[in-house]
Design a protein around this motif. Structure first.
Motif, PDB file in Angstrom:
ATOM      1  N   LEU A  67       0.830  -1.215   0.000  1.00 41.21           N
ATOM      2  CA  LEU A  67       0.000   0.000   0.000  1.00 41.21           C
ATOM      3  C   LEU A  67       0.855   1.251   0.000  1.00 41.21           C
ATOM      4  CD1 LEU A  67      -2.702  -0.756   2.723  1.00 41.21           C
ATOM      5  CD2 LEU A  67      -3.081  -0.523   0.257  1.00 41.21           C
ATOM      6  N   GLU A  68       2.042   1.139   0.622  1.00 32.81           N
ATOM      7  CA  GLU A  68       2.901   2.320   0.768  1.00 32.81           C
ATOM      8  C   GLU A  68       3.323   2.872  -0.580  1.00 32.81           C
ATOM      9  OE1 GLU A  68       5.855   0.596   3.335  1.00 32.81           O
ATOM     10  OE2 GLU A  68       4.465   0.606   5.025  1.00 32.81           O
ATOM     11  N   SER A  69       3.410   1.989  -1.589  1.00 33.35           N
ATOM     12  CA  SER A  69       3.863   2.459  -2.903  1.00 33.35           C
ATOM     13  C   SER A  69       2.732   2.425  -3.938  1.00 33.35           C
ATOM     14  CB  SER A  69       5.030   1.587  -3.378  1.00 33.35           C
ATOM     15  OG  SER A  69       4.639   0.232  -3.322  1.00 33.35           O
ATOM     16  N   SER A  70       1.492   2.258  -3.474  1.00 36.48           N
ATOM     17  CA  SER A  70       0.374   2.164  -4.430  1.00 36.48           C
ATOM     18  C   SER A  70      -0.318   3.502  -4.586  1.00 36.48           C
ATOM     19  CB  SER A  70      -0.666   1.178  -3.916  1.00 36.48           C
ATOM     20  OG  SER A  70      -0.115  -0.072  -3.792  1.00 36.48           O
ATOM     21  N   GLU A  71      -0.920   3.670  -5.750  1.00 38.33           N
ATOM     22  CA  GLU A  71      -1.769   4.837  -5.974  1.00 38.33           C
ATOM     23  C   GLU A  71      -3.117   4.536  -5.345  1.00 38.33           C
ATOM     24  OE1 GLU A  71      -2.086   7.131  -9.210  1.00 38.33           O
ATOM     25  OE2 GLU A  71       0.088   7.433  -9.199  1.00 38.33           O
ATOM     26  N   LEU A  72      -3.471   5.289  -4.320  1.00 35.81           N
ATOM     27  CA  LEU A  72      -4.742   5.028  -3.647  1.00 35.81           C
ATOM     28  C   LEU A  72      -5.636   6.248  -3.815  1.00 35.81           C
ATOM     29  CD1 LEU A  72      -3.075   3.476  -0.523  1.00 35.81           C
ATOM     30  CD2 LEU A  72      -4.480   2.260  -2.179  1.00 35.81           C
ATOM     31  N   PRO A  73      -6.948   6.038  -3.803  1.00 35.74           N
ATOM     32  CA  PRO A  73      -7.850   7.175  -3.977  1.00 35.74           C
ATOM     33  C   PRO A  73      -7.674   8.195  -2.851  1.00 35.74           C
ATOM     34  CG  PRO A  73      -9.073   5.098  -3.797  1.00 35.74           C
ATOM     35  CD  PRO A  73      -7.635   4.770  -3.612  1.00 35.74           C
ATOM     36  N   ASP A  74      -8.003   9.452  -3.138  1.00 35.32           N
ATOM     37  CA  ASP A  74      -7.957  10.498  -2.111  1.00 35.32           C
ATOM     38  C   ASP A  74      -8.778  10.072  -0.915  1.00 35.32           C
ATOM     39  OD1 ASP A  74      -6.423  12.107  -3.581  1.00 35.32           O
ATOM     40  OD2 ASP A  74      -7.990  13.548  -4.121  1.00 35.32           O
ATOM     41  N   GLY A  75      -8.229  10.271   0.270  1.00 33.15           N
ATOM     42  CA  GLY A  75      -9.007   9.978   1.470  1.00 33.15           C
ATOM     43  C   GLY A  75      -8.900   8.546   1.941  1.00 33.15           C
ATOM     44  N   PHE A  76      -8.272   7.667   1.141  1.00 35.19           N
ATOM     45  CA  PHE A  76      -8.127   6.286   1.586  1.00 35.19           C
ATOM     46  C   PHE A  76      -7.237   6.249   2.822  1.00 35.19           C
ATOM     47  CE2 PHE A  76      -6.044   2.208   1.847  1.00 35.19           C
ATOM     48  CZ  PHE A  76      -7.091   1.333   1.669  1.00 35.19           C
ATOM     49  N   GLU A  77      -7.654   5.454   3.803  1.00 33.60           N
ATOM     50  CA  GLU A  77      -6.878   5.379   5.052  1.00 33.60           C
ATOM     51  C   GLU A  77      -6.510   3.943   5.346  1.00 33.60           C
ATOM     52  OE1 GLU A  77      -8.308   7.305   8.719  1.00 33.60           O
ATOM     53  OE2 GLU A  77      -9.904   8.069   7.440  1.00 33.60           O
ATOM     54  N   TRP A  78      -5.359   3.736   5.987  1.00 34.45           N
ATOM     55  CA  TRP A  78      -5.061   2.386   6.453  1.00 34.45           C
ATOM     56  C   TRP A  78      -4.304   2.426   7.762  1.00 34.45           C
ATOM     57  CZ3 TRP A  78       0.255   1.054   5.966  1.00 34.45           C
ATOM     58  CH2 TRP A  78       0.981   1.867   5.104  1.00 34.45           C
ATOM     59  N   ARG A  79      -4.512   1.375   8.509  1.00 32.78           N
ATOM     60  CA  ARG A  79      -3.943   1.267   9.853  1.00 32.78           C
ATOM     61  C   ARG A  79      -3.404  -0.141  10.034  1.00 32.78           C
ATOM     62  NH1 ARG A  79      -9.077   4.379  12.779  1.00 32.78           N
ATOM     63  NH2 ARG A  79      -8.785   6.216  11.489  1.00 32.78           N
ATOM     64  N   VAL A  80      -2.365  -0.276  10.838  1.00 30.50           N
ATOM     65  CA  VAL A  80      -1.813  -1.597  11.147  1.00 30.50           C
ATOM     66  C   VAL A  80      -1.916  -1.792  12.658  1.00 30.50           C
ATOM     67  CG1 VAL A  80       0.193  -3.114  10.996  1.00 30.50           C
ATOM     68  CG2 VAL A  80      -0.198  -1.413   9.206  1.00 30.50           C
ATOM     69  N   VAL A  81      -2.452  -2.938  13.070  1.00 34.45           N
ATOM     70  CA  VAL A  81      -2.540  -3.241  14.500  1.00 34.45           C
ATOM     71  C   VAL A  81      -2.011  -4.656  14.726  1.00 34.45           C
ATOM     72  CG1 VAL A  81      -4.548  -1.728  14.836  1.00 34.45           C
ATOM     73  CG2 VAL A  81      -4.913  -4.169  14.399  1.00 34.45           C
ATOM     74  N   THR A  82      -1.753  -4.988  15.977  1.00 33.21           N
ATOM     75  CA  THR A  82      -1.268  -6.341  16.263  1.00 33.21           C
ATOM     76  C   THR A  82      -2.450  -7.262  16.592  1.00 33.21           C
ATOM     77  OG1 THR A  82      -0.891  -5.766  18.570  1.00 33.21           O
ATOM     78  CG2 THR A  82       0.987  -5.583  17.101  1.00 33.21           C
TER      79      THR A  82
END
Ligand code: CTP
Ligand code: MG
Length: 226
Positions: A67-82
């Motif tokens: 995801l870090e290097s992908s083109e994502l739509p404006d406003g797309f959010e991501w989170r990482v949890v354990t």
């Protein structure tokens, strides 16, 4: 806004397992040039306003996602949890990171890297149309029996896949008492919710043993995707 034009959709990708039957944390292995986890997350991202990726504590610090290097739509959010020590605990950790604004929540196994866009569309369509939960299913081809003796009627059985989709408040409610199950739609069924079964795909296999990774690589090469 997501392409399906609904209220906010968030997807929890559970990737905190240890892969004991596989013999390795299969979600981090390469599959035709892209990691299993990235394949699952990138497909999920195409159908979501946000994604929560649930990973083992040991992987949290050094994790790098496609995801870090992908083109994502404006406003797309991501989170990482354990994650936790069971799949259900991992789902709950992911759910705690889904914003309250989400109207629909999907839960997807990282170990199913070949889930198609159509499967995502079908489960989302079912909950948008009013179901409490939706899951892809495929027919069972083997005869299934109890070890003790009795066979089950194969025509009455289906094998359950992910992504599974939920009205967010229902998924939150069924997880309140910290139940344990190998999927989430069964919790909604047990609670009397309206579950819709949509067509899954045989190609959407769950990587459980090393053989499954070979089958997945075969699918990608035979369809010219690798
Ligand atoms: N999973 C998780 N947290 C756990 C256990 C499982 O997030 N404590 C995730 C896995 O990473 C996988 C999905 O749930 O994407 C389905 O689980 P499974 O195929 O059973 O994977 P593992 O639990 O890793 O494998 P095994 O049961 O063989 O140990
Ligand atoms: Mg497991």
């Amino acid at each position: 806004m997501n392409s399906e034009g609904n209220g906010a959709i968030w997807t929890i990708v559970v990737a905190a397992g240890s892969g004991s039957r596989f013999g390795a944390a299969k979600q981090f292995l390469d599959l035709a040039g892209v990691s299993v986890l990235d394949r699952s997350v990138l497909t999920a991202a195409r159908h979501s306003d946000g994604v929560v990726v649930v990973v083992p504590p040991s992987e949290f610090a050094g994790l790098s996602l496609g995801l870090e290097s992908s083109e994502l739509p404006d406003g797309f959010e991501w989170r990482v949890v354990t994650g936790g020590s069971t799949r259900s605990e991992s789902v709950r950790n992911g759910l705690a990171a889904v914003p309250q604004i989400a109207e629909f929540v999907l839960v997807h196994d990282a170990a199913r890297p070949l889930a198609s866009d159509s499967i995502f569309e079908r489960v989302i369509a079912a909950v948008s149309a009013g179901a409490d939960a939706a899951t892809p299913v495929v027919a069972v081809t083997d005869t299934i029996r109890f070890r003790s003796g009795d066979a089950l009627d194969r025509d009455e059985l289906v094998a359950v896949q992910t992504p599974q989709a939920f009205r967010a408040e229902i998924l939150r409610r069924v997880h309140q008492q910290s139940p344990e199950a190998t999927d989430d739609v069964s919790l909604v069924s047990d609670a009397g919710g309206r579950v819709e079964l949509v067509s899954g795909e045989q190609r959407n296999l769950k990587l459980t043993t090393p053989y499954d990774l070979e089958v997945a690589a075969f699918h990608l090469s035979s369809s010219g995707e690798s």
